[in-house]
Design an enzyme around this catalytic site. Structure first.
Site, PDB file in Angstrom:
ATOM      1  N   VAL A 133       0.903  -1.149   0.000  1.00 29.49           N
ATOM      2  CA  VAL A 133       0.000   0.000   0.000  1.00 29.49           C
ATOM      3  C   VAL A 133       0.945   1.201   0.000  1.00 29.49           C
ATOM      4  CG1 VAL A 133      -1.818   1.238   1.232  1.00 29.49           C
ATOM      5  CG2 VAL A 133      -1.789  -1.270   1.244  1.00 29.49           C
ATOM      6  N   PRO A 134       1.173   1.801  -1.173  1.00 32.74           N
ATOM      7  CA  PRO A 134       2.310   2.711  -1.369  1.00 32.74           C
ATOM      8  C   PRO A 134       2.139   4.122  -0.805  1.00 32.74           C
ATOM      9  CG  PRO A 134       1.064   2.523  -3.394  1.00 32.74           C
ATOM     10  CD  PRO A 134       0.433   1.565  -2.412  1.00 32.74           C
ATOM     11  N   CYS A 135       2.148   4.224   0.492  1.00 33.81           N
ATOM     12  CA  CYS A 135       2.061   5.535   1.135  1.00 33.81           C
ATOM     13  C   CYS A 135       3.304   6.381   0.852  1.00 33.81           C
ATOM     14  CB  CYS A 135       1.830   5.385   2.632  1.00 33.81           C
ATOM     15  SG  CYS A 135       3.132   4.494   3.493  1.00 33.81           S
ATOM     16  N   HIS A 136       4.387   5.732   0.425  1.00 39.02           N
ATOM     17  CA  HIS A 136       5.609   6.484   0.095  1.00 39.02           C
ATOM     18  C   HIS A 136       5.417   7.399  -1.107  1.00 39.02           C
ATOM     19  CE1 HIS A 136       5.934   2.827  -2.400  1.00 39.02           C
ATOM     20  NE2 HIS A 136       6.589   3.603  -3.261  1.00 39.02           N
ATOM     21  N   ARG A 137       4.335   7.227  -1.849  1.00 44.46           N
ATOM     22  CA  ARG A 137       4.063   8.054  -3.029  1.00 44.46           C
ATOM     23  C   ARG A 137       3.318   9.342  -2.691  1.00 44.46           C
ATOM     24  NH1 ARG A 137       2.244   2.787  -6.535  1.00 44.46           N
ATOM     25  NH2 ARG A 137       4.335   1.876  -6.627  1.00 44.46           N
TER      26      ARG A 137
END
Length: 170
Positions: A133-137
């Site tokens: 779940v790409p919260c780094h984006r």
């Protein structure tokens, strides 16, 4: 929930630990070899009662991600428990394609709550299955990196790997 499997994988960004339930869904993950840091990402009442070391189904997707096939991690099933707001936010994060970023302000709008910028930031902060779940984006409104549970060096490396120009990101 009762059983889960834990595995620590080697990646170019350091050890990456994945916790999967008995249905192969990632519950939590992060760039650490410290299982307790990964468990701490899940509310105590939702943690598995028994954890075994072993092979996780997500390992192939992690390998593919680091081989440049960044979309494979989005196919890995995840399981997160939270309010409707958090559940919607986590679903929406999975729609953000590799190679792109959103600001917290834009992410709040994507969640259907344009005035809830702090809530959007909280959705990212409470995201347990990092990478899947790409919260780094999601970046600060000024375009800077902002926070990341696993460190800004890892966040920067992930964005660079996904071909996001981070020259301007501080």
């Amino acid at each position: 929930m009762t059983d889960a499997v834990l595995a620590t994988l080697s990646t170019p960004d350091g050890p990456f630990t994945v916790l999967e339930d008995d249905r192969g869904r990632v519950l939590a993950s992060g760039w650490t070899a410290d299982a307790e840091r990964v468990f701490a990402r899940i509310a105590e009442r939702h943690r598995p009662t028994r954890v075994l070391d072993g092979h996780v189904a997500a390992a192939d997707a992690v390998d593919a991600y680091y081989a440049g096939e960044t979309d494979h991690v989005m196919q890995v099933p995840v399981h997160q428990v939270g309010t409707d707001l958090f559940a919607e936010g986590w679903r929406r994060l999975r729609d953000v394609p590799a190679g792109t970023t959103l600001t917290y302000t834009a992410f709040a709008s994507v969640m259907g709550r344009p005035d809830a910028v702090r809530a959007a930031a909280s959705v990212c902060a409470r995201n347990a299955p990092a990478l899947f779940v790409p919260c780094h984006r999601v970046l600060r409104s000024d375009g800077s990196l902002g926070g990341f549970a696993w460190g800004l060096d890892v966040k920067r490396a992930l964005l660079e790997r996904e071909s996001v120009s981070v020259d301007a990101l501080v």
